[in-house]
Design an enzyme around this catalytic site. Sequence first.
Site, PDB file in Angstrom:
ATOM      1  N   ALA A   1       0.861  -1.186   0.000  1.00  0.00           N
ATOM      2  CA  ALA A   1       0.000   0.000   0.000  1.00  0.00           C
ATOM      3  C   ALA A   1       0.894   1.231   0.000  1.00  0.00           C
ATOM      4  O   ALA A   1       2.048   1.172   0.392  1.00  0.00           O
ATOM      5  CB  ALA A   1      -0.889  -0.021   1.224  1.00  0.00           C
TER       6      ALA A   1
ATOM      7  N   CYS B   1       3.546   2.618 -17.606  1.00  0.00           N
ATOM      8  CA  CYS B   1       2.792   1.436 -18.054  1.00  0.00           C
ATOM      9  C   CYS B   1       1.450   1.237 -17.372  1.00  0.00           C
ATOM     10  O   CYS B   1       0.419   1.177 -18.049  1.00  0.00           O
ATOM     11  CB  CYS B   1       3.650   0.189 -17.868  1.00  0.00           C
ATOM     12  SG  CYS B   1       5.017   0.134 -19.007  1.00  0.00           S
TER      13      CYS B   1
HETATM   14  C1  UDX Z   1       5.362  -2.537 -15.042  1.00  0.00           C
HETATM   15  C2  UDX Z   1       5.279  -4.079 -15.030  1.00  0.00           C
HETATM   16  O1  UDX Z   1       5.738  -4.573 -13.767  1.00  0.00           O
HETATM   17  C3  UDX Z   1       6.086  -4.654 -16.160  1.00  0.00           C
HETATM   18  O2  UDX Z   1       5.929  -6.077 -16.184  1.00  0.00           O
HETATM   19  C4  UDX Z   1       5.629  -4.054 -17.486  1.00  0.00           C
HETATM   20  O3  UDX Z   1       6.420  -4.521 -18.545  1.00  0.00           O
HETATM   21  C5  UDX Z   1       5.683  -2.530 -17.429  1.00  0.00           C
HETATM   22  O4  UDX Z   1       4.937  -2.064 -16.304  1.00  0.00           O
HETATM   23  P1  UDX Z   1       7.108  -0.662 -14.276  1.00  0.00           P
HETATM   24  O5  UDX Z   1       6.141   0.348 -14.770  1.00  0.00           O
HETATM   25  O6  UDX Z   1       8.552  -0.522 -14.614  1.00  0.00           O
HETATM   26  O7  UDX Z   1       6.704  -2.144 -14.790  1.00  0.00           O
HETATM   27  O8  UDX Z   1       7.006  -0.653 -12.700  1.00  0.00           O
HETATM   28  P2  UDX Z   1       6.606  -1.619 -11.499  1.00  0.00           P
HETATM   29  O9  UDX Z   1       7.814  -1.983 -10.746  1.00  0.00           O
HETATM   30  O10 UDX Z   1       5.745  -2.721 -11.941  1.00  0.00           O
HETATM   31  O11 UDX Z   1       5.757  -0.601 -10.593  1.00  0.00           O
HETATM   32  C6  UDX Z   1       4.610   0.065 -11.117  1.00  0.00           C
HETATM   33  C7  UDX Z   1       4.010   0.991 -10.093  1.00  0.00           C
HETATM   34  O12 UDX Z   1       3.348   0.266  -9.074  1.00  0.00           O
HETATM   35  C8  UDX Z   1       4.973   1.917  -9.371  1.00  0.00           C
HETATM   36  O13 UDX Z   1       4.394   3.196  -9.315  1.00  0.00           O
HETATM   37  C9  UDX Z   1       5.093   1.327  -7.985  1.00  0.00           C
HETATM   38  O14 UDX Z   1       5.396   2.298  -7.014  1.00  0.00           O
HETATM   39  C10 UDX Z   1       3.706   0.772  -7.797  1.00  0.00           C
HETATM   40  N1  UDX Z   1       3.646  -0.336  -6.829  1.00  0.00           N
HETATM   41  C11 UDX Z   1       4.250  -1.518  -7.122  1.00  0.00           C
HETATM   42  C12 UDX Z   1       2.926  -0.186  -5.648  1.00  0.00           C
HETATM   43  O15 UDX Z   1       2.348   0.874  -5.372  1.00  0.00           O
HETATM   44  N2  UDX Z   1       2.845  -1.251  -4.796  1.00  0.00           N
HETATM   45  C13 UDX Z   1       3.440  -2.456  -5.055  1.00  0.00           C
HETATM   46  O16 UDX Z   1       3.293  -3.366  -4.234  1.00  0.00           O
HETATM   47  C14 UDX Z   1       4.169  -2.584  -6.255  1.00  0.00           C
END
Ligand code: UDX
Length: 430
Positions: free
Chosen positions: A253, A261
């Site tokens: 959270a 993405c």
């Molecule tokens: C994502 C996908 O993971 C990847 O497989 C796809 O190819 C592109 O999109 P990315 O955008 O690089 O990758 O970031 P990611 O690490 O997945 O995090 C995305 C967002 O979710 C971030 O803003 C992160 O802060 C948020 N997040 C992630 C959370 O808020 N909580 C979590 O538990 C995990």
Amino acid sequence: MKKVCIIGTGYVGLVTGACLAEMKDRVICVDSDAEKVKMLKRGKVPIYEPGLDEIIIRNFKAGRLSFTTSIAEGVKSSEIIFIAVSTPPKQDGTADLSSVAIVARAVAENMDGYRLIVDKSTVPVKTGEKVAETIKRYNKKNVDFDIASNPEFLREGSAVDDTMHPDRIVIGVSSKRAAKILRELYAPLKAPIIETDIKSAEIIKHASNSFLALKISFANALAQMCELAGANIMEVIAGMGLDKRIGRAFLNAGIGYGGSCFPKDVAAFIKIAEELGYDFELLRIVEKINREQRVRFVKKIEETLWIVKDKTIGILGLAFKPNTDDMRSAPSLDIIAQLQHEGAAVKVYDPQAMAVARKLLKGVRFCKNPYEVAQGSDALVVVTEWDEFKNLNLARVRKIMNHPIIIDGRNIFDPATMEEKGFIYKSVGR
Ligand code: UDX
């Protein structure tokens, strides 16, 4: 050794090209941006991604990786053509596929023998069909070709590692020949290969990102409940996550997901469903929870400070997540704009995103390190969970702040410890 051409040297194209060259394939990367191609030829990598510079320089020197602006050059000398151009969202949330269409036509016009055209960009289901129609139309020499879908799942910040060690490789194909070529190409990675029809492969990409976004919004909704009930979200997700069917990943959270993405892909998937005649209501709620999470966080800052006007607020972290300098759809942008709107003076620091931030943020003070941010601030706000912030000298921070208030959007500190150290500490869902 395969001969591969990658069209589009954005995040996905450049990393894929570099990694295939590292796997000993001969790769030509094509981009219409002449400046970018010139830079890459000089060994200058336009994005920050751990390990990428070395791979590019090494394979460029070895002659396995080259860069050009000419699609003709790439297509003439390669068997496999990856389309990895950007598919940015239009105003209505649907993907703009005009670059894919232009590239497909140019590929067709330059084919002088069998080619496998693989879509790597994130595209709506049925794009493969459209690309096939386009290729057929402009295939002047009437050569054989196949179309395939091979979605990319790499994350920013660990793109090279994700590409070299993927959980799975998805290949959507419509012929044995195409399947064989792609299986051979990816054999060195020793990852599970899922072979599907083209449309299913296209859906897997949007479905995966939407499901991960759903997990995050679920955790954020739970965090809200935990705050109301006086429970602790960290303990709740630890308890849930140990169930193998649920899994602990992507249940953190905080202030919601950002980046290039998730916001784009969830919006696009909702539209794709709508166009097919299905209302994916569940995903609309995922988006709503994500939007509200930022608003609620700013409210938390306001409640803690009472009056925001004329207060100095220090922001720790600007990138949408750690280990990247990317600020696309970063929560920091909304949060800072809101605080400025209410009359706060804002100081900021990020270990990697300062150069990018200077172009995006107006009227903030850019600091050299977290301590300069803390100096004289009425509150510190943690927006991105960089390790550098987890390891701060908190006694020093406490001494130099105007008021010892920390509002943590990523739950990087332990509330009891923070209280012991004399902070007024607020986090999410605890
Ligand atoms: C994502 C996908 O993971 C990847 O497989 C796809 O190819 C592109 O999109 P990315 O955008 O690089 O990758 O970031 P990611 O690490 O997945 O995090 C995305 C967002 O979710 C971030 O803003 C992160 O802060 C948020 N997040 C992630 C959370 O808020 N909580 C979590 O538990 C995990």
